[in-house]
Design an enzyme around this catalytic site. Structure first.
Site, mmCIF file in Angstrom:
data_model
loop_
_atom_site.group_PDB
_atom_site.id
_atom_site.type_symbol
_atom_site.label_atom_id
_atom_site.label_comp_id
_atom_site.label_asym_id
_atom_site.label_seq_id
_atom_site.Cartn_x
_atom_site.Cartn_y
_atom_site.Cartn_z
ATOM 1 N N GLY A 30 -10.448 2.955 4.587
ATOM 2 C CA GLY A 30 -9.436 3.007 3.528
ATOM 3 C C GLY A 30 -10.077 2.724 2.189
ATOM 4 N N VAL A 67 -6.770 -1.339 -2.478
ATOM 5 C CA VAL A 67 -7.441 -2.534 -1.961
ATOM 6 C C VAL A 67 -8.887 -2.213 -1.543
ATOM 7 C CG1 VAL A 67 -7.416 -4.283 -0.132
ATOM 8 C CG2 VAL A 67 -5.283 -3.618 -1.235
ATOM 9 N N LYS A 98 11.613 -9.727 3.687
ATOM 10 C CA LYS A 98 11.173 -8.342 3.496
ATOM 11 C C LYS A 98 12.406 -7.451 3.507
ATOM 12 C CE LYS A 98 7.280 -5.860 3.365
ATOM 13 N NZ LYS A 98 6.008 -6.208 2.719
ATOM 14 N N GLY A 132 -8.335 3.050 -0.890
ATOM 15 C CA GLY A 132 -7.269 3.053 -1.898
ATOM 16 C C GLY A 132 -7.387 1.866 -2.829
HETATM 17 P P1 NAD Z 1 -3.331 2.574 -0.712
HETATM 18 O O1 NAD Z 1 -2.245 3.501 -0.348
HETATM 19 O O2 NAD Z 1 -3.744 2.444 -2.140
HETATM 20 O O3 NAD Z 1 -4.664 2.928 0.113
HETATM 21 C C1 NAD Z 1 -4.675 3.146 1.490
HETATM 22 C C2 NAD Z 1 -5.753 4.171 1.770
HETATM 23 O O4 NAD Z 1 -5.938 4.270 3.178
HETATM 24 C C3 NAD Z 1 -5.418 5.575 1.266
HETATM 25 O O5 NAD Z 1 -6.497 6.077 0.495
HETATM 26 C C4 NAD Z 1 -5.211 6.369 2.560
HETATM 27 O O6 NAD Z 1 -5.586 7.738 2.428
HETATM 28 C C5 NAD Z 1 -6.132 5.635 3.501
HETATM 29 N N1 NAD Z 1 -5.851 5.849 4.923
HETATM 30 C C6 NAD Z 1 -4.642 5.989 5.557
HETATM 31 N N2 NAD Z 1 -4.835 6.181 6.862
HETATM 32 C C7 NAD Z 1 -6.169 6.130 7.096
HETATM 33 C C8 NAD Z 1 -6.972 6.229 8.245
HETATM 34 N N3 NAD Z 1 -6.459 6.437 9.453
HETATM 35 N N4 NAD Z 1 -8.343 6.131 8.097
HETATM 36 C C9 NAD Z 1 -8.879 5.930 6.891
HETATM 37 N N5 NAD Z 1 -8.152 5.835 5.753
HETATM 38 C C10 NAD Z 1 -6.823 5.918 5.852
HETATM 39 O O7 NAD Z 1 -2.873 1.155 -0.102
HETATM 40 P P2 NAD Z 1 -3.436 -0.280 -0.489
HETATM 41 O O8 NAD Z 1 -2.530 -0.905 -1.490
HETATM 42 O O9 NAD Z 1 -4.903 -0.165 -0.768
HETATM 43 O O10 NAD Z 1 -3.200 -1.075 0.883
HETATM 44 C C11 NAD Z 1 -4.104 -0.934 1.966
HETATM 45 C C12 NAD Z 1 -3.675 -1.876 3.084
HETATM 46 O O11 NAD Z 1 -3.660 -3.232 2.606
HETATM 47 C C13 NAD Z 1 -2.258 -1.618 3.638
HETATM 48 O O12 NAD Z 1 -2.250 -1.912 5.011
HETATM 49 C C14 NAD Z 1 -1.404 -2.648 2.903
HETATM 50 O O13 NAD Z 1 -0.248 -2.988 3.655
HETATM 51 C C15 NAD Z 1 -2.370 -3.802 2.838
HETATM 52 N N6 NAD Z 1 -2.090 -4.746 1.758
HETATM 53 C C16 NAD Z 1 -2.060 -4.328 0.483
HETATM 54 C C17 NAD Z 1 -1.823 -5.250 -0.540
HETATM 55 C C18 NAD Z 1 -1.824 -4.827 -1.986
HETATM 56 O O14 NAD Z 1 -1.812 -5.727 -2.847
HETATM 57 N N7 NAD Z 1 -1.867 -3.552 -2.301
HETATM 58 C C19 NAD Z 1 -1.584 -6.601 -0.233
HETATM 59 C C20 NAD Z 1 -1.645 -7.009 1.113
HETATM 60 C C21 NAD Z 1 -1.896 -6.069 2.102
#
Ligand code: NAD
Length: 354
Positions: free
Chosen positions: A182, A186, A81, A184
């Site tokens: 969340g 995912v 990382k 977003g």
């Molecule tokens: P993203 O930024 O698209 O979405 C995250 C969402 O969570 C946002 O809409 C944000 O407003 C919301 N959020 C933040 N704090 C919050 C809270 N306290 N309560 C409710 N909602 C909250 O990110 P993503 O790509 O969807 O990733 C989400 C999680 O999954 C992260 O922890 C990331 O590390 C993990 N992850 C993502 C991937 C990927 O392929 N994108 C892969 C493995 C793990």
């Protein structure tokens, strides 16, 4: 002065690089935890840390997590990382990304990077001008790779189905109540897949507009962000932040299963015990959320080693995530161990550390 290797988050990392480029102002850490299974792969985080120690902690913990995730996904890659230490304003320049690309290139393929928090696909395309050891780049339709979010969501969807079958004895999702934290990339993807199979959805996001619009789209209900963890449901699916499963968070849960995509959901290892003591089935985060890295890895192997680029291969491997979860839960049933402990042991064995 304490020796670096007595730091609590240092876990026999093979090598940790400090990167400094005076001209562009780049300061970065590239942590390579294990190359036992192949080049260390894991994204680059661009973040402002209040103190450099926190950046080091992130690099050490996240790179170890990538070793475990990649090994448990059956991928021929190790774990690494990078973190770029942003200033308070988050100033990110092309010169910085160029210097970062050159630094990655200097490692000769021992580390392969991709997007993480704060780094966009456009940033990665810039980095890719200076090194081929990059993934998560735009690809042709039908090819493995591109935005990992939808692939991560697909794996979580399969994992939730497996957890529901294992814990609740139900083969259908019809009427199963899932509370998603969340909405977003995912969380939104998981919600859409669950809705298609008739799950009942409650969603929350600190961006309330986003949660409301998703709820409308999937026929679910949006609740306040601070209410989602105490929502009575079958499955709580964390898809926002890490470290939400601490004493207070676990006490609030009113569910049978925790299964979601956020990284590092357990605030500390002992919180796995609290969850188990409450009779809640846990899907270890780095096992259920591996869909994205499966896509990223196959994209890289396709581009650099001429291996098949077919998106169907990505889907096939993602469909194996439930079997991995099932083997963890079966072992727990047999031994009385916890899913987080069993998963860690399996991963450590795969990377030659048992
Ligand atoms: P993203 O930024 O698209 O979405 C995250 C969402 O969570 C946002 O809409 C944000 O407003 C919301 N959020 C933040 N704090 C919050 C809270 N306290 N309560 C409710 N909602 C909250 O990110 P993503 O790509 O969807 O990733 C989400 C999680 O999954 C992260 O922890 C990331 O590390 C993990 N992850 C993502 C991937 C990927 O392929 N994108 C892969 C493995 C793990």
């Amino acid at each position: 002065m304490t020796a670096f290797w007595t730091e609590p988050d240092y876990d026999d990392h093979e090598i940790v690089h400090f990167v400094r480029d005076r001209d562009s102002g780049l300061t970065a850490i590239i942590a390579i935890h294990s190359t036992h299974l192949g080049p260390a792969a894991g994204g680059t985080r661009f973040w402002h840390y209040a103190e450099p120690k926190a950046a080091m902690r992130d690099a050490l913990r996240l790179s170890r997590g990538m070793s475990y995730k990649n090994a448990m996904a059956g991928l021929p890659i190790g774990g690494g990382k990078a973190v770029i230490l942003a200033d308070e304003d988050g100033t990110k320049t092309e010169a910085m990304l160029a210097a970062f690309g050159k630094a990655v290139d200097g490692l000769g393929g021992r580390y392969v990077t991709a997007e993480d928090v704060g780094i966009s696909p456009a940033d990665m395309e810039l980095v890719a001008q200076y090194t081929q050891h990059v993934s998560g780049l735009p690809v042709e339709e039908g090819d493995a790779g591109g935005d990992p979010g939808p692939f991560t969501a697909m794996g979580i969807f399969h994992g939730i189905k497996a957890a529901v079958a294992h814990k609740l004895g139900r083969d259908e999702l019809d009427g199963v109540h899932v509370a998603l934290q969340g909405t977003g990339s995912v969380g939104g993807g998981v919600a859409r897949l669950l809705a298609k199979e008739g799950a009942r959805l409650t969603v929350a996001d600190i961006d309330t507009g986003r949660a409301k619009s998703l709820a409308k789209e999937v026929g679910g209900e949006a609740v306040a962000a601070d209410a989602i963890m105490s929502t009575q449901c079958d499955v709580f699916s964390p898809n926002a932040l890490g470290a939400i499963l601490d004493e207070e968070g676990i006490a609030r849960l009113d569910c049978s299963i925790v299964a979601g995509g956020a990284n590092n959901q357990l605030a500390r290892p002992e919180h796995g015990k609290l969850l188990a003591d409450r009779g809640i089935l846990y899907a270890p985060d780095y096992v259920i959320n591996a869909g994205g890295i499966i896509s990223v890895c196959l994209e890289y192997l396709c581009r650099t080693q001429g291996q098949p680029c077919d998106i169907n291969e990505v889907r096939k491997r993602i469909a194996q995530i439930p079997d991995r979860l099932q083997s963890i839960w079966t072992k727990c049933d047999e031994t009385g161990e916890r899913p987080d402990v069993v998963a860690d042991e399996m991963a450590q064995e795969l990377i030659g550390r048992k």
